[in-house]
Each structure stands twice: as structure tokens, then as C-alpha cells.
Design a protein around this motif. Structure first.
Motif, PDB file in Angstrom:
ATOM      1  N   GLU A 206      56.673  43.891  31.167  1.00  0.00           N
ATOM      2  CA  GLU A 206      57.970  43.218  31.165  1.00  0.00           C
ATOM      3  C   GLU A 206      59.115  44.196  31.428  1.00  0.00           C
ATOM      4  OE1 GLU A 206      58.726  40.064  28.622  1.00  0.00           O
ATOM      5  OE2 GLU A 206      56.715  39.960  27.751  1.00  0.00           O
TER       6      GLU A 206
ATOM      7  N   THR B 124      61.604  44.204  33.288  1.00  0.00           N
ATOM      8  CA  THR B 124      62.948  43.737  33.639  1.00  0.00           C
ATOM      9  C   THR B 124      63.554  42.835  32.574  1.00  0.00           C
ATOM     10  OG1 THR B 124      62.036  41.851  34.826  1.00  0.00           O
ATOM     11  CG2 THR B 124      62.472  43.824  36.113  1.00  0.00           C
ATOM     12  N   THR B 125      62.764  42.536  31.535  1.00  0.00           N
ATOM     13  CA  THR B 125      63.218  41.569  30.539  1.00  0.00           C
ATOM     14  C   THR B 125      64.519  41.984  29.857  1.00  0.00           C
ATOM     15  OG1 THR B 125      60.915  41.072  30.161  1.00  0.00           O
ATOM     16  CG2 THR B 125      62.446  40.238  28.539  1.00  0.00           C
TER      17      THR B 125
ATOM     18  N   VAL C 293      70.522  40.535  35.323  1.00  0.00           N
ATOM     19  CA  VAL C 293      69.840  39.948  36.476  1.00  0.00           C
ATOM     20  C   VAL C 293      69.923  40.801  37.743  1.00  0.00           C
ATOM     21  CG1 VAL C 293      69.651  37.907  37.925  1.00  0.00           C
ATOM     22  CG2 VAL C 293      70.222  37.674  35.520  1.00  0.00           C
TER      23      VAL C 293
ATOM     24  N   GLN D 298      67.660  43.656  37.364  1.00  0.00           N
ATOM     25  CA  GLN D 298      66.268  43.202  37.426  1.00  0.00           C
ATOM     26  C   GLN D 298      65.759  43.251  38.855  1.00  0.00           C
ATOM     27  OE1 GLN D 298      65.671  39.306  35.820  1.00  0.00           O
ATOM     28  NE2 GLN D 298      66.290  39.891  33.752  1.00  0.00           N
TER      29      GLN D 298
ATOM     30  N   THR E  83      54.709  39.781  32.730  1.00  0.00           N
ATOM     31  CA  THR E  83      56.022  39.148  32.771  1.00  0.00           C
ATOM     32  C   THR E  83      55.944  37.696  32.329  1.00  0.00           C
ATOM     33  OG1 THR E  83      57.916  38.661  34.178  1.00  0.00           O
ATOM     34  CG2 THR E  83      55.752  38.432  35.179  1.00  0.00           C
ATOM     35  N   HIS E  84      57.087  37.131  32.000  1.00  0.00           N
ATOM     36  CA  HIS E  84      57.106  35.677  31.888  1.00  0.00           C
ATOM     37  C   HIS E  84      58.058  35.097  32.937  1.00  0.00           C
ATOM     38  CE1 HIS E  84      59.868  37.112  28.558  1.00  0.00           C
ATOM     39  NE2 HIS E  84      60.676  36.645  29.480  1.00  0.00           N
ATOM     40  N   ASP E  85      58.429  35.956  33.880  1.00  0.00           N
ATOM     41  CA  ASP E  85      59.324  35.524  34.949  1.00  0.00           C
ATOM     42  C   ASP E  85      58.496  35.110  36.168  1.00  0.00           C
ATOM     43  OD1 ASP E  85      61.095  35.297  37.056  1.00  0.00           O
ATOM     44  OD2 ASP E  85      62.380  36.933  36.346  1.00  0.00           O
TER      45      ASP E  85
ATOM     46  N   VAL F 212      59.475  36.394  39.713  1.00  0.00           N
ATOM     47  CA  VAL F 212      59.000  37.734  40.048  1.00  0.00           C
ATOM     48  C   VAL F 212      57.554  37.673  40.497  1.00  0.00           C
ATOM     49  CG1 VAL F 212      58.457  40.002  39.107  1.00  0.00           C
ATOM     50  CG2 VAL F 212      60.627  38.917  38.531  1.00  0.00           C
TER      51      VAL F 212
ATOM     52  N   ARG G 108      60.472  25.851  35.040  1.00  0.00           N
ATOM     53  CA  ARG G 108      61.428  26.708  35.752  1.00  0.00           C
ATOM     54  C   ARG G 108      62.698  25.928  36.054  1.00  0.00           C
ATOM     55  NH1 ARG G 108      58.437  29.019  40.840  1.00  0.00           N
ATOM     56  NH2 ARG G 108      57.579  26.914  40.769  1.00  0.00           N
TER      57      ARG G 108
END
Lengths: 314, 336
Positions: free
Chosen positions: B192, B194-195, B199, B202, B224-226, B229, B270
Motif C-alpha cells: 500500500e 500510496t495509501t 492523490v 499517489q 492495495t485496495h485501490d 491502480v 468504486r
């Protein structure tokens, strides 16, 4: 850095000035007339008045204070009511005894507390950790004079290895100084070591769970390197304060221990001065202790700035 | 024809850098054992990006920590982990430590806390190279400047002696990336990364890693949870829930034909610019506690589908639904 030091010195000086004022005023509140005590059975009103005016005690308080301060600045702290000796001389004479006891005690405490605290944290839950816990519990809960007495009985009485009390100056005979300082220093140092062990353990434990320690481990550094380079330096920062406070309070003299071991230090001097209402000596002793305290704190602040780059020195 | 296929094969299937097989992590807690990871298997090849997706507590980070020997002491790890030609799980701690430091680079979540506050950044960037490549302090310093330049830190030669607090969050994460690359690792693990950043930063960090990967040919595992990405940079993706992988496959397949109800719910959650002003879609309920996992599918208590009664009490098997695309389900064919 120089400006930082200068600013801190100036701050310390102001605090010290405040201390002199507080000490001066506090003593006015203490009941008992020193001149009467000094005269004792030879009291007669004429001598009494003469002595009072010679000591300046008939002047208004602000004048007394200003005069005290003026003399103090030139190193003249007055003369003892009891012996007539200059206070600065009396205090200076006692300083080496207290200094050597305090420093030896703190060095002993550091030698015990650092390895013990670090190992207890790194191997938390292990036998060493439990031993460290018992040790520090023992050290903070058992009164130091009792430990001192037990020490005297064991090492001076039963084993006969060490002298039971007394003081020999380091400059006079280092060997005999060491044998005399050992018992009181260890007695005082055990208490300090207990406090420090706990503190170091919890400080190291906290740093061990920090993200940057995991980063260091992720890099595949040897455990020793992780502990020494990444954990210790960070864990040390708060510990420095505690060591300083401990050292400063020991520099103020450990009254009970100094009395127990017939150690002619500042604590003993303060105790005797209070009993005799020897104001000038008491003022001198308190002033010296305050000055030492401020000096230690000043050094700690400078050390802090060196240890922690986040403390900006401007 | 067959020759052509095999050549194609050789071109695409690079050497497997890291593989995890049937990895299980149980953490002893005061309230009993917690099964953080259960029977997870995946692999990543050189130059490839593998994304591990899931919400907090799904076992993503624990999978990686356990696989690389960084799990907390209270954790019991079973399964097999291979790094290059070594079976990590069979090695003594000391060998594993050396392999990890030499061949794996880590980028952790929070750059504000993952750097040592009292050491100059340059020193931190190259201490792994000093340890594993035998660089001298002087050579290490030059290398640190080089690495800081590589990750785009302006006036690196001056900044090399600065301390972490003198950098912004994004710059610190660049320092951490430089640090991860110090030994030219075969595998980069980004947990993670960029968490904790804003933004715009990131995007820069994602781009930086993607760019470095192309230049250095490193295998990347990106936790990640994005999902944005993941769609942008990953080759393969595994979705974790309750310590298990529920869906795994090539990123296009998983995004185009999500099969597991959890994957579908995750993709539906999302934010969509086309549905502005509407409430955001959320998955009702909370993830299960690793102390008390359901006997069947871990997602069953929150599942909106529940198409098979066995899901409640029986663990669904990993079932292939397409090339390289597997789903932990009893009803693979009923994708809508």
C-alpha cells in the motif's frame, strides 16, 4: 549552536536568579532566630543587637536581598553563623564528596540498567525480562537506607571486604576512595538502576514496534545492527531525560545515605545547616544544588539536539 | 505451429521470481489463535506486476510479511515460499535474512513512519547495500546520491545528508523506493505504498514504480485496495477476503468478468462519475474477525447472492473459470 547554547545559558541564569529570591524569602518564613541560636546561653540584648546589625538582619528585606545577591555575584555567599567560615568555602569543600558519590552511583546504574533494560525488551516475556521486572520492583520498593544497612552488615560486618562508612578523597588515595564509595554508590545506584531499567525497557519496547525497525529488518540487517543503529538511538532520547533528572537529584545530595555512611557531602551539609538554622550555609547549599541542576539540564538540552535531528538548533 | 507456441511461451513466461504455496499464518492472541492467512498460493515472474487486493484485515500484508520472514513472533507460518532458486521456508533465519535483504526490496505504507528519524536518508538508502554487497561507506554515499537521483529527488547530492523530517511525504516515499532498490532487487514488494499520500503524489509514485520496473525488469508485488491502480499497472491480480484468495487471474479477466460475489461487490463499490449525486455503493456488514471465521465461505454473511446452500458450511473450492482465472465458488458458470 552557539546561539542556542547562549540562549539556554541566559535562561538558566534567569531561573537561578529566581531561585535565589525564593530561597531568600522562604528562609524568612522559617521560625527561629539565628542570632539567638548562635548566642545560646551567652545571650544579652546588647550583643544580640550588635550581631544582628553586623549580619544586616536589621535592614529591610529588599536591602538584605540586594546585598546578598551582590555578594553572591562576587562569589561571597556570606559566613556561617555557626563556624564563621566563608560559605563558599564550606560548600566547595563538600562538593567533591557528593559529586564522586553521585557520578559513581549513576555510572553503576547505567552499567546495570542498559544491558538489563535492552535485553528485557528485546526478549520480552523471557526469563531475563521477568528477572528485570523483579529487580526493578525490588529496587523501587525497598527503602535505600535499609539496603544500605544490609550492605554494611554483609560487606563490612560479615565479609569484612569494605569499610562500613567514611570518606577518603579521590585525589588523596584512589584505592581507598573506591573502597569507601562502593557501598553508598551501589546503594543509591540500585534505586536509580531500577527506575532506569523500567524506563529503558519500555522505551526500547516501544521503538521495537516502530515501522522503521520493520524497515530495517526488511533490509536484512543483522539483529545487532538493527538494535544498535535503529532501535537504541531512538530509544535513548527519552531515557536521557530520566538519567539527567536522576543525576541532578543525586547531585543535590542524598541526605539519608550520606548520614548513614558518614559521607561529608552536600546532603549532609544541608541537613546540618537546617538543624542549626545556619541560613547562609543553607542558602549556599540550595543555590549550589539549583545551579548543578540547571547545568545538568543545560547539558541534556545540548545532548538532545545532538541525538535528535528533529530538534532544530537555531 | 507447436514450435511457434513454445517460442511464444519462452518469450512471455519469464523466470518465476517469487512463489507462495499454501501459505497459512496463525497468530496467537490473548483471545485465542487468529487465522490471518489460510492456504494462499500465488507467484510472480520477472518484469511482472502482481496485485494483492482486499480490504483492511483481509490478510494481504500478513501474507507478504510471513512469506519474507517478517511476521511477528506470535505468528506460526506454514506453507512453502520460493525466492529465485531458494526455498525460503526451509532456510535458517540467518540465510533467509541475507536473501531477503539482497533480493527483495520493500516499500511500506506510511513514509512518515517507515524511515528512521535520526539517521540521514542517504545512510538509510544504502545500508542494505553495505551489508549485502559489501559497499564501503564512501562508495555507498555515491550510490545513495545515484539512487536518490534515480527516484527523482532534486539536488540529491545535497539532500543525501538530510534527515527524513526535512522531506515531504511524497519525497519520503521516493526515498523509501530508492532504499528498496539499493541492492537491485529481483522482487519489489510495495505494501500500500500510496495509501498515506495525497492523490497527485499517489499518481507520481505509481508512475515512478512502473517506470523503474520497466527499466530494471523487477518483479513487483503491489498490495492495495485501490482498484484503479490495479487496473493501471497489474498483470495479474488476487482478491483476498478473510485470509483467503477468493478470485485470482489476469487483470483483464478479473475486471471484465468478475465472478466471485465479493469481487463484483468490490468493483461495484468504486465511485462512478456517471452516477454523481447518488449514494456511493457500499458492501453492507463488516469483514469477519480472524478469531472467528465462518466455516464456509468467509463472505457468506455479507453475500448478496448466496446461490448455493453449501456456501454457509462448506469451503468453496478454487475453480477455474477461464485461462489462469480461478474463483473460490460452487457456481462458476452462473456469472451474470
Amino acid at each position: 549552536m552557539t546561539r542556542f547554547v547562549l540562549r539556554r545559558v541566559l535562561q538558566s541564569a534567569i531561573v537561578l536568579l529566581g531561585v535565589t529570591l525564593v530561597v531568600f524569602l522562604l528562609l524568612q518564613l522559617v521560625p527561629g532566630d539565628p542570632v539567638r541560636v548562635a548566642l545560646g546561653t551567652r545571650f544579652d540584648p546588647q550583643t544580640y543587637e550588635a550581631l544582628r546589625s553586623r549580619a544586616g538582619l536589621d535592614q529591610p528585606l529588599p536591602v538584605q536581598y540586594a546585598s546578598y545577591l551582590g555578594h553572591a555575584l562576587t562569589g561571597d555567599l556570606g559566613v556561617s553563623f555557626r563556624t564563621g567560615q566563608p560559605v563558599s568555602w564550606i560548600v566547595a569543600e563538600r562538593l567533591p564528596a557528593t559529586l564522586s558519590l553521585a557520578v559513581t552511583a549513576v555510572v553503576f546504574a547505567l552499567l546495570v540498567a542498559f544491558p538489563l533494560g535492552i535485553v528485557a525488551a528485546v526478549r520480552s516475556g523471557s526469563a531475563v525480562d521477568h528477572a528485570a521486572r523483579v529487580f526493578s520492583q525490588f529496587g523501587v520498593s525497598v527503602p535505600d537506607f535499609w539496603m544500605g544497612i544490609m550492605g554494611i552488615i554483609l560487606f563490612a560486618g560479615v565479609l569484612g571486604w569494605l569499610p562500613p562508612s567514611g570518606y577518603v578523597a579521590l585525589t588523596e588515595d584512589p584505592g581507598r576512595w573506591a573502597s569507601h564509595v562502593a557501598l553508598p554508590a551501589v546503594t543509591v545506584g540500585l534505586v536509580t538502576a531500577s527506575i532506569l531499567t523500567r524506563f529503558i525497557r519500555s522505551s526500547v519496547l516501544e521503538v521495537l514496534s516502530a515501522d522503521y525497525v520493520r524497515t530495517a529488518e526488511a533490509k536484512g540487517l543483522r539483529n545487532r545492527v538493527v538494535i544498535l543503529r535503529h532501535v537504541l538511538r531512538n530509544a535513548l532520547i527519552p531515557v536521557v531525560t530520566v538519567v539527567a533528572v536522576q543525576l541532578a537529584s543525586l547531585l543535590g545530595g542524598v541526605i539519608v545515605i550520606e548520614v548513614l555512611f558518614a559521607w561529608p557531602g552536600i546532603g549532609r551539609l544541608t541537613f546540618d545547616a537546617v538543624q542549626a538554622r545556619d541560613y547562609p550555609v543553607l542558602q549556599g547549599a540550595v543555590l549550589l544544588v539549583a545551579a548543578l541542576f540547571l547545568l545538568v539540564n543545560l547539558l541534556v538540552d545540548i545532548l538532545y539536539a545532538r541525538l535528535d535531528p528533529r530538534i532544530t538548533v537555531k | 505451429m507447436s514450435e511457434q507456441i513454445s517460442r511464444l511461451d519462452a518469450g512471455t513466461s519469464e523466470k518465476t521470481v517469487f512463489s507462495v504455496e499454501d501459505l497459512t499464518v496463525t497468530v496467537g492472541t490473548r483471545r485465542g489463535p487468529a487465522r490471518a492467512v489460510a492456504g494462499v498460493s500465488w507467484q510472480v515472474r520477472a518484469g511482472e506486476t502482481f496485485a494483492l487486493v482486499g480490504e483492511s484485515g483481509s490478510g494481504k500484508s500478513m501474507t507478504l510479511l510471513a512469506a519474507t520472514g517478517l511476521a511477528p513472533r506470535a505468528a506460526t507460518v506454514t506453507g512453502r515460499v520460493r525466492l529465485l532458486d531458494s526455498e525460503l521456508t526451509a532456510l535458517p533465519d540467518d540465510r533467509r535474512r541475507k536473501l531477503r535483504g539482497r533480493h527483495v526490496g520493500f516499500v511500506f505504507q506510511d513514509p512518515m513512519t517507515s524511515l528512521n528519524p535520526v539517521l540521514p536518508v542517504g545512510r538509510q538508502v544504502t545500508e542494505a547495500a553495505e551489508e549485502h554487497l559489501g559497499l564501503t561507506r564512501r562508495a555507498a554515499r555515491d550510490r545513495a546520491v545515484e539512487l536518490l537521483e534515480l527516484v527523482g529527488i532534486p539536488s540529491a547530492a545535497q539532500r543525501v545528508d538530510a534527515f527524513p523530517h526535512q522531506f515531504s511525504g511524497g519525497m519520503r516515499q521516493r526515498v523509501v523506493i530508492a532504499m528498496a532498490l539499493a541492492c537491485e532487487p529481483d522482487l519489489l514488494i510495495a505494501d500500500e505504498p500510496t495509501t498515506a499520500l495525497d492523490v497527485t503524489t499517489q499518481a507520481q509514485i505509481v508512475e515512478l514504480v512502473a517506470d523503474l520496473q520497466q527499466r530494471l525488469g523487477t518483479a513487483v508485488v503491489w498490495v492495495t485496495h485501490d482498484l484503479g491502480v490495479v487496473a493501471g499497472i497489474a498483470d495479474t491480480v488476487a482478491v483476498m477476503y478473510g485470509g483467503r484468495i477468493v478470485e485470482q487471474g489476469p487483470v483483464d479477466a478479473v475486471f471484465d468478468t468478475p465472478t466471485h460475489p465479493y469481487t463484483r461487490a468490490l468493483l461495484a463499490a468504486r465511485p462512478d462519475p456517471a452516477r454523481r449525486g447518488e449514494d456511493l455503493v457500499a458492501i453492507p456488514g463488516a469483514p469477519p474477525s480472524p478469531l472467528d471465521l465462518p466455516p464456509g465461505c468467509a463472505f457468506w454473511p455479507r453475500c448478496p447472492v448466496r446461490a448455493d446452500p453449501r456456501c454457509e458450511h462448506e469451503l468453496p473450492p478454487l475453480t477455474p473459470v477461464g485461462p489462469g482465472h480461478t474463483v473460490r465458488t460452487f457456481y462458476p458458470g452462473e456469472t451474470s
